[in-house]
Scaffold this motif. Structure first.
Motif, PDB file in Angstrom:
ATOM      1  N   ASP A  35       0.828  -1.210   0.000  1.00 53.23           N
ATOM      2  CA  ASP A  35       0.000   0.000   0.000  1.00 53.23           C
ATOM      3  C   ASP A  35       0.861   1.258   0.000  1.00 53.23           C
ATOM      4  OD1 ASP A  35      -2.344  -1.439  -0.035  1.00 53.23           O
ATOM      5  OD2 ASP A  35      -2.751  -1.235   2.110  1.00 53.23           O
ATOM      6  N   TYR A  36       1.945   1.228   0.772  1.00 55.62           N
ATOM      7  CA  TYR A  36       2.809   2.404   0.828  1.00 55.62           C
ATOM      8  C   TYR A  36       3.528   2.613  -0.504  1.00 55.62           C
ATOM      9  CZ  TYR A  36       6.128   5.884   2.260  1.00 55.62           C
ATOM     10  OH  TYR A  36       6.853   7.038   2.331  1.00 55.62           O
ATOM     11  N   ILE A  37       3.980   1.535  -1.121  1.00 61.16           N
ATOM     12  CA  ILE A  37       4.621   1.634  -2.430  1.00 61.16           C
ATOM     13  C   ILE A  37       3.635   2.218  -3.444  1.00 61.16           C
ATOM     14  CG2 ILE A  37       5.513   0.274  -4.374  1.00 61.16           C
ATOM     15  CD1 ILE A  37       6.792  -1.594  -2.268  1.00 61.16           C
ATOM     16  N   ARG A  38       2.399   1.772  -3.370  1.00 56.17           N
ATOM     17  CA  ARG A  38       1.365   2.291  -4.274  1.00 56.17           C
ATOM     18  C   ARG A  38       1.148   3.792  -4.046  1.00 56.17           C
ATOM     19  NH1 ARG A  38      -1.873  -1.280  -3.017  1.00 56.17           N
ATOM     20  NH2 ARG A  38      -1.358  -2.731  -4.697  1.00 56.17           N
ATOM     21  N   GLU A  39       1.244   4.213  -2.797  1.00 54.89           N
ATOM     22  CA  GLU A  39       1.012   5.621  -2.453  1.00 54.89           C
ATOM     23  C   GLU A  39       2.118   6.540  -2.954  1.00 54.89           C
ATOM     24  OE1 GLU A  39       1.000   8.371   1.592  1.00 54.89           O
ATOM     25  OE2 GLU A  39       0.455   6.250   1.741  1.00 54.89           O
ATOM     26  N   VAL A  40       3.384   6.130  -2.762  1.00 50.88           N
ATOM     27  CA  VAL A  40       4.490   7.043  -3.077  1.00 50.88           C
ATOM     28  C   VAL A  40       5.112   6.800  -4.452  1.00 50.88           C
ATOM     29  CG1 VAL A  40       5.028   7.421  -0.653  1.00 50.88           C
ATOM     30  CG2 VAL A  40       6.212   5.603  -1.893  1.00 50.88           C
ATOM     31  N   ASN A  41       4.798   5.649  -5.059  1.00 53.95           N
ATOM     32  CA  ASN A  41       5.210   5.383  -6.436  1.00 53.95           C
ATOM     33  C   ASN A  41       6.714   5.567  -6.664  1.00 53.95           C
ATOM     34  OD1 ASN A  41       4.804   4.755  -9.178  1.00 53.95           O
ATOM     35  ND2 ASN A  41       4.619   6.920  -9.719  1.00 53.95           N
ATOM     36  N   PRO A  42       7.559   4.829  -5.941  1.00 50.43           N
ATOM     37  CA  PRO A  42       9.007   4.985  -6.130  1.00 50.43           C
ATOM     38  C   PRO A  42       9.474   4.362  -7.441  1.00 50.43           C
ATOM     39  CG  PRO A  42       8.583   3.131  -4.700  1.00 50.43           C
ATOM     40  CD  PRO A  42       7.234   3.770  -4.974  1.00 50.43           C
ATOM     41  N   SER A  43      10.589   4.845  -7.939  1.00 46.60           N
ATOM     42  CA  SER A  43      11.187   4.240  -9.130  1.00 46.60           C
ATOM     43  C   SER A  43      12.011   3.010  -8.771  1.00 46.60           C
ATOM     44  CB  SER A  43      12.077   5.260  -9.848  1.00 46.60           C
ATOM     45  OG  SER A  43      11.320   6.363 -10.289  1.00 46.60           O
ATOM     46  N   TYR A  44      12.519   2.994  -7.518  1.00 39.76           N
ATOM     47  CA  TYR A  44      13.391   1.909  -7.076  1.00 39.76           C
ATOM     48  C   TYR A  44      12.962   1.433  -5.691  1.00 39.76           C
ATOM     49  CZ  TYR A  44      16.556   3.789 -10.653  1.00 39.76           C
ATOM     50  OH  TYR A  44      17.096   4.249 -11.820  1.00 39.76           O
ATOM     51  N   VAL A  45      13.071   0.116  -5.479  1.00 39.33           N
ATOM     52  CA  VAL A  45      12.911  -0.472  -4.147  1.00 39.33           C
ATOM     53  C   VAL A  45      14.109  -1.381  -3.914  1.00 39.33           C
ATOM     54  CG1 VAL A  45      11.524  -1.945  -2.640  1.00 39.33           C
ATOM     55  CG2 VAL A  45      10.388  -0.348  -4.199  1.00 39.33           C
ATOM     56  N   PHE A  46      14.701  -1.240  -2.727  1.00 38.38           N
ATOM     57  CA  PHE A  46      15.909  -1.994  -2.384  1.00 38.38           C
ATOM     58  C   PHE A  46      15.630  -2.845  -1.142  1.00 38.38           C
ATOM     59  CE2 PHE A  46      17.074   2.022  -4.368  1.00 38.38           C
ATOM     60  CZ  PHE A  46      17.905   1.613  -5.395  1.00 38.38           C
ATOM     61  N   PRO A  47      14.989  -4.001  -1.307  1.00 34.58           N
ATOM     62  CA  PRO A  47      14.693  -4.848  -0.152  1.00 34.58           C
ATOM     63  C   PRO A  47      15.879  -5.740   0.201  1.00 34.58           C
ATOM     64  CG  PRO A  47      13.755  -5.820  -2.126  1.00 34.58           C
ATOM     65  CD  PRO A  47      14.444  -4.539  -2.556  1.00 34.58           C
ATOM     66  N   PHE A  48      15.963  -6.153   1.454  1.00 35.38           N
ATOM     67  CA  PHE A  48      16.875  -7.234   1.812  1.00 35.38           C
ATOM     68  C   PHE A  48      16.175  -8.551   1.493  1.00 35.38           C
ATOM     69  CE2 PHE A  48      14.344  -6.277   5.553  1.00 35.38           C
ATOM     70  CZ  PHE A  48      14.024  -7.510   6.099  1.00 35.38           C
ATOM     71  N   VAL A  49      16.948  -9.608   1.340  1.00 36.20           N
ATOM     72  CA  VAL A  49      16.373 -10.934   1.103  1.00 36.20           C
ATOM     73  C   VAL A  49      16.367 -11.664   2.443  1.00 36.20           C
ATOM     74  CG1 VAL A  49      16.526 -13.087  -0.192  1.00 36.20           C
ATOM     75  CG2 VAL A  49      17.240 -10.932  -1.265  1.00 36.20           C
ATOM     76  N   SER A  50      15.174 -11.998   2.914  1.00 39.64           N
ATOM     77  CA  SER A  50      15.034 -12.565   4.254  1.00 39.64           C
ATOM     78  C   SER A  50      15.761 -13.893   4.392  1.00 39.64           C
ATOM     79  CB  SER A  50      13.561 -12.730   4.612  1.00 39.64           C
ATOM     80  OG  SER A  50      12.876 -13.460   3.607  1.00 39.64           O
ATOM     81  N   HIS A  51      16.232 -14.124   5.620  1.00 35.98           N
ATOM     82  CA  HIS A  51      17.007 -15.325   5.932  1.00 35.98           C
ATOM     83  C   HIS A  51      16.673 -15.758   7.352  1.00 35.98           C
ATOM     84  CE1 HIS A  51      20.352 -18.145   5.865  1.00 35.98           C
ATOM     85  NE2 HIS A  51      20.805 -17.629   6.985  1.00 35.98           N
ATOM     86  N   GLY A  52      16.598 -17.060   7.569  1.00 33.41           N
ATOM     87  CA  GLY A  52      16.363 -17.566   8.923  1.00 33.41           C
ATOM     88  C   GLY A  52      15.017 -17.124   9.468  1.00 33.41           C
ATOM     89  N   THR A  53      15.040 -16.476  10.633  1.00 33.43           N
ATOM     90  CA  THR A  53      13.793 -16.084  11.297  1.00 33.43           C
ATOM     91  C   THR A  53      13.347 -14.664  10.958  1.00 33.43           C
ATOM     92  OG1 THR A  53      14.956 -15.294  13.281  1.00 33.43           O
ATOM     93  CG2 THR A  53      14.305 -17.631  13.229  1.00 33.43           C
ATOM     94  N   GLU A  54      14.014 -14.009  10.008  1.00 32.85           N
ATOM     95  CA  GLU A  54      13.598 -12.663   9.614  1.00 32.85           C
ATOM     96  C   GLU A  54      12.204 -12.683   9.014  1.00 32.85           C
ATOM     97  OE1 GLU A  54      17.713 -10.346   8.452  1.00 32.85           O
ATOM     98  OE2 GLU A  54      16.771 -11.587   6.918  1.00 32.85           O
ATOM     99  N   ILE A  55      11.512 -11.556   9.114  1.00 32.03           N
ATOM    100  CA  ILE A  55      10.226 -11.408   8.444  1.00 32.03           C
ATOM    101  C   ILE A  55      10.424 -11.653   6.947  1.00 32.03           C
ATOM    102  CG2 ILE A  55      10.502  -8.901   8.149  1.00 32.03           C
ATOM    103  CD1 ILE A  55       7.456  -8.686   8.654  1.00 32.03           C
ATOM    104  N   ASP A  56       9.497 -12.386   6.352  1.00 35.10           N
ATOM    105  CA  ASP A  56       9.659 -12.771   4.953  1.00 35.10           C
ATOM    106  C   ASP A  56       9.653 -11.566   4.016  1.00 35.10           C
ATOM    107  OD1 ASP A  56       9.584 -14.699   2.667  1.00 35.10           O
ATOM    108  OD2 ASP A  56       7.651 -13.721   2.330  1.00 35.10           O
ATOM    109  N   THR A  57      10.625 -11.520   3.123  1.00 35.17           N
ATOM    110  CA  THR A  57      10.620 -10.507   2.062  1.00 35.17           C
ATOM    111  C   THR A  57      10.570 -11.130   0.672  1.00 35.17           C
ATOM    112  OG1 THR A  57      13.046 -10.412   1.941  1.00 35.17           O
ATOM    113  CG2 THR A  57      11.944  -8.848   3.451  1.00 35.17           C
ATOM    114  N   VAL A  58      10.771 -12.443   0.564  1.00 27.48           N
ATOM    115  CA  VAL A  58      10.740 -13.071  -0.756  1.00 27.48           C
ATOM    116  C   VAL A  58       9.340 -12.953  -1.348  1.00 27.48           C
ATOM    117  CG1 VAL A  58      11.054 -15.216  -2.053  1.00 27.48           C
ATOM    118  CG2 VAL A  58      12.646 -14.627  -0.214  1.00 27.48           C
TER     119      VAL A  58
END
Length: 199
Positions: A35-58
């Motif tokens: 929802d936030y991405i939809r609101e601000v419409n960025p040209s780039y997003v730089f996520p981390f790739v989740s590992h182990g017990t991190e919150i899922d980003t895949v």
């Protein structure tokens, strides 16, 4: 709370956060982020790739590809003592790298100048401080993009200028106070299943 105290506590809490409760929290956080991405419409997003017990980003990355095909996604890759971000065309291009974390294979590194940078961590406080894993990769990287702070936009603009640094985590990882160090670069916000907390 010291960073070491926070790391020890959050490793245990996150390890025990499993099952349906975890899945629901991950889905809710992902919805807020989309929802936030939809609101601000960025040209780039730089996520981390989740590992182990991190919150899922895949799953988040997959949904960004589906819902926002014009957004460039770049993810981190550790190279020696440094970290670079490489453009990702598909999650299928990710392969195990440093410490078993999925990393992009090949390509040229992107220089971050604008967009949303999602930050991993074990704990975050309400002043924008972050306790990472102690290796310092993000701290060193952020030192190199200190001139890319978020700039005000006009009323007619609905996009981001500069780099918006957002911690992405579970709500229990957001605590009242962390002891910070002189080299720490504060975040702009933390987004959890409870919504976005601005600093």
């Amino acid at each position: 709370m010291t960073k070491e105290e926070a790391r020890k506590r959050m490793r245990e809490v996150r390890r025990n956060f499993v099952g349906r409760q975890r899945a629901l929290a991950e889905e809710k956080a992902k919805e807020f982020m989309l929802d936030y991405i939809r609101e601000v419409n960025p040209s780039y997003v730089f996520p981390f790739v989740s590992h182990g017990t991190e919150i899922d980003t895949v799953g988040l990355i997959k949904d960004i590809f589906i819902n926002f095909p014009d957004i460039v996604i770049a993810v981190p890759k550790v190279e020696g003592e440094q970290m670079q971000f490489y453009r990702l065309e598909s999650v299928e291009d990710l392969k195990p790298g440093t410490m078993g974390i999925l990393e992009p294979m090949g390509g040229e590194p992107l220089v971050i100048k604008e967009g949303i940078l999602l930050m991993p961590g074990l704990a975050f406080d309400r002043q924008g401080n972050r306790a990472g894993y102690g290796a310092g990769y993000y701290d060193r990287y952020l030192e190199g993009i200190m001139d890319t702070k978020v700039q005000p936009v006009t009323e007619n603009e609905n996009t981001i200028r500069g780099v918006l640094k957002i911690g992405y985590a579970f709500s229990f990882q957001l605590i009242e106070s962390l002891q910070c160090e002189s080299h720490d670069v504060p975040l702009d916000a933390v987004l959890t299943e409870g919504g976005i907390c601005w600093f």
